[in-house]
Write a protein that holds these residues in place. Structure first.
Motif, PDB file in Angstrom:
ATOM      1  N   MET A   4     -18.771  18.244   9.535  1.00 37.15           N
ATOM      2  CA  MET A   4     -17.310  18.852   9.274  1.00 37.15           C
ATOM      3  C   MET A   4     -16.630  17.597   8.756  1.00 37.15           C
ATOM      4  N   ILE A   5     -15.690  17.927   7.913  1.00 44.35           N
ATOM      5  CA  ILE A   5     -14.747  17.125   7.294  1.00 44.35           C
ATOM      6  C   ILE A   5     -13.661  16.537   8.369  1.00 44.35           C
ATOM      7  N   LYS A   6     -13.482  15.210   8.751  1.00 41.57           N
ATOM      8  CA  LYS A   6     -12.381  14.920   9.658  1.00 41.57           C
ATOM      9  C   LYS A   6     -11.151  14.822   8.847  1.00 41.57           C
ATOM     10  N   PHE A   7     -10.987  13.908   7.695  1.00 42.24           N
ATOM     11  CA  PHE A   7     -10.041  13.713   7.076  1.00 42.24           C
ATOM     12  C   PHE A   7     -10.350  13.459   5.492  1.00 42.24           C
ATOM     13  N   PHE A   8      -9.246  13.524   4.626  1.00 38.84           N
ATOM     14  CA  PHE A   8      -9.284  13.330   3.159  1.00 38.84           C
ATOM     15  C   PHE A   8      -8.175  12.456   2.951  1.00 38.84           C
ATOM     16  N   LEU A   9      -8.617  11.484   1.910  1.00 40.56           N
ATOM     17  CA  LEU A   9      -7.498  10.357   1.750  1.00 40.56           C
ATOM     18  C   LEU A   9      -7.673  10.196   0.298  1.00 40.56           C
ATOM     19  N   MET A  10      -6.415  10.109  -0.405  1.00 39.57           N
ATOM     20  CA  MET A  10      -6.478   9.385  -1.836  1.00 39.57           C
ATOM     21  C   MET A  10      -5.462   8.441  -1.703  1.00 39.57           C
ATOM     22  N   VAL A  11      -6.055   7.214  -2.221  1.00 39.90           N
ATOM     23  CA  VAL A  11      -5.518   5.868  -1.962  1.00 39.90           C
ATOM     24  C   VAL A  11      -5.716   4.974  -3.231  1.00 39.90           C
ATOM     25  N   ASN A  12      -4.551   4.344  -3.766  1.00 35.40           N
ATOM     26  CA  ASN A  12      -4.647   3.231  -5.217  1.00 35.40           C
ATOM     27  C   ASN A  12      -5.277   2.221  -4.684  1.00 35.40           C
ATOM     28  N   LYS A  13      -5.455   1.179  -5.634  1.00 32.93           N
ATOM     29  CA  LYS A  13      -6.034  -0.061  -5.666  1.00 32.93           C
ATOM     30  C   LYS A  13      -5.418  -0.875  -4.764  1.00 32.93           C
ATOM     31  N   GLN A  14      -3.994  -0.850  -4.598  1.00 34.74           N
ATOM     32  CA  GLN A  14      -3.141  -1.625  -3.762  1.00 34.74           C
ATOM     33  C   GLN A  14      -3.372  -1.247  -2.187  1.00 34.74           C
ATOM     34  N   GLY A  15      -4.254  -0.238  -2.060  1.00 32.00           N
ATOM     35  CA  GLY A  15      -4.440   0.051  -0.496  1.00 32.00           C
ATOM     36  C   GLY A  15      -3.037   1.077  -0.028  1.00 32.00           C
ATOM     37  N   GLN A  16      -2.139   1.516  -1.070  1.00 32.05           N
ATOM     38  CA  GLN A  16      -1.312   2.449  -0.518  1.00 32.05           C
ATOM     39  C   GLN A  16      -2.088   4.151  -0.615  1.00 32.05           C
ATOM     40  N   THR A  17      -1.615   4.601   0.670  1.00 31.98           N
ATOM     41  CA  THR A  17      -2.128   6.166   0.627  1.00 31.98           C
ATOM     42  C   THR A  17      -1.194   7.021  -0.270  1.00 31.98           C
ATOM     43  N   LEU A  71      -2.137  10.467  -0.740  1.00 33.87           N
ATOM     44  CA  LEU A  71      -2.189  11.603  -0.013  1.00 33.87           C
ATOM     45  C   LEU A  71      -3.323  11.652   1.126  1.00 33.87           C
ATOM     46  N   SER A  72      -2.879  12.149   2.272  1.00 31.63           N
ATOM     47  CA  SER A  72      -3.799  12.330   3.366  1.00 31.63           C
ATOM     48  C   SER A  72      -3.776  13.740   4.100  1.00 31.63           C
ATOM     49  N   ARG A  73      -4.662  14.218   4.272  1.00 34.30           N
ATOM     50  CA  ARG A  73      -4.977  15.538   5.136  1.00 34.30           C
ATOM     51  C   ARG A  73      -5.827  15.266   6.406  1.00 34.30           C
ATOM     52  N   TYR A  74      -5.458  15.562   7.504  1.00 39.49           N
ATOM     53  CA  TYR A  74      -6.376  15.441   8.603  1.00 39.49           C
ATOM     54  C   TYR A  74      -6.957  16.902   8.986  1.00 39.49           C
ATOM     55  N   TYR A  75      -7.968  17.220   9.614  1.00 34.17           N
ATOM     56  CA  TYR A  75      -8.487  18.210   9.799  1.00 34.17           C
ATOM     57  C   TYR A  75      -8.713  18.238  11.353  1.00 34.17           C
ATOM     58  N   GLU A  76      -8.471  16.950  12.157  1.00 30.46           N
ATOM     59  CA  GLU A  76      -8.510  17.035  13.405  1.00 30.46           C
ATOM     60  C   GLU A  76      -7.114  16.138  13.919  1.00 30.46           C
ATOM     61  N   HIS A  77      -6.561  16.606  15.199  1.00 30.22           N
ATOM     62  CA  HIS A  77      -5.438  16.052  15.554  1.00 30.22           C
ATOM     63  C   HIS A  77      -5.744  14.436  15.623  1.00 30.22           C
ATOM     64  N   VAL A  78      -4.852  13.584  15.068  1.00 30.63           N
ATOM     65  CA  VAL A  78      -5.018  12.603  15.401  1.00 30.63           C
ATOM     66  C   VAL A  78      -3.220  11.910  15.366  1.00 30.63           C
ATOM     67  N   GLU A  79      -2.970  11.140  16.423  1.00 30.39           N
ATOM     68  CA  GLU A  79      -1.635  10.784  16.568  1.00 30.39           C
ATOM     69  C   GLU A  79      -1.183   9.935  15.121  1.00 30.39           C
ATOM     70  N   ILE A  80       0.148   9.869  14.842  1.00 33.50           N
ATOM     71  CA  ILE A  80       0.688   9.269  13.819  1.00 33.50           C
ATOM     72  C   ILE A  80       0.336   7.496  13.822  1.00 33.50           C
TER      73      ILE A  80
END
Length: 134
Positions: free
Chosen positions: A1-14, A16-25
């Motif tokens: 099961m997919i837990k999360f999906f991230l798109m990040v640049n080379k500088q480490g800045q997120t 796009l993020s999408r979480y498929y389970e609850h995770v606190e901010i």
């Protein structure tokens, strides 16, 4: 099961993020920082699958963007690796050569692309024939 999906640049800045389970901010921020650090520190010669805590990371680099997917231990890494590629191909067609700016400034369109892809009338596995022809 997919837990999360991230798109990040080379500088480490997120970008796009999408979480498929609850995770606190506050935990998301720490998780993203650790995941990004692990993926960005690896060379291109190293495997794109990383064992991390109680799950696996599957990542792929496209120019200045890294796409990172967190999955559980039972998920097939190669299937997720191919999923990342197919997702980027769809974004590329939707945006006519997708870039970091497209993802950053068109955040509403990215989930829309995912929904349109799921609702398309294409037969199952039709993406495979398109890849084989190229």
């Amino acid at each position: 099961m997919i837990k999360f999906f991230l798109m990040v640049n080379k500088q480490g800045q997120t970008r796009l993020s999408r979480y498929y389970e609850h995770v606190e901010i506050n935990k998301r921020t720490m998780l993203e920082a650790e995941v990004i650090k692990n993926c960005l520190s690896r060379s291109k010669d190293q495997c794109s699958f990383i064992e991390y805590k109680d799950f696996k990371l599957v990542y792929r680099q496209y120019a200045a963007l890294f796409v990172v997917v967190g999955i559980d231990q039972t998920e097939n890494e190669m299937a997720v690796y191919e999923l990342i590629h197919n997702f980027v191909e769809v974004l590329d067609k939707y945006f006519s050569r997708v870039s970091e700016l497209d993802v950053s400034f068109s955040c509403r369109a990215v989930p829309e692309v995912n929904t349109k892809q799921q609702n398309s009338c294409l037969p199952k596995n039709s993406h495979i024939t398109g890849i084989e022809k190229s």
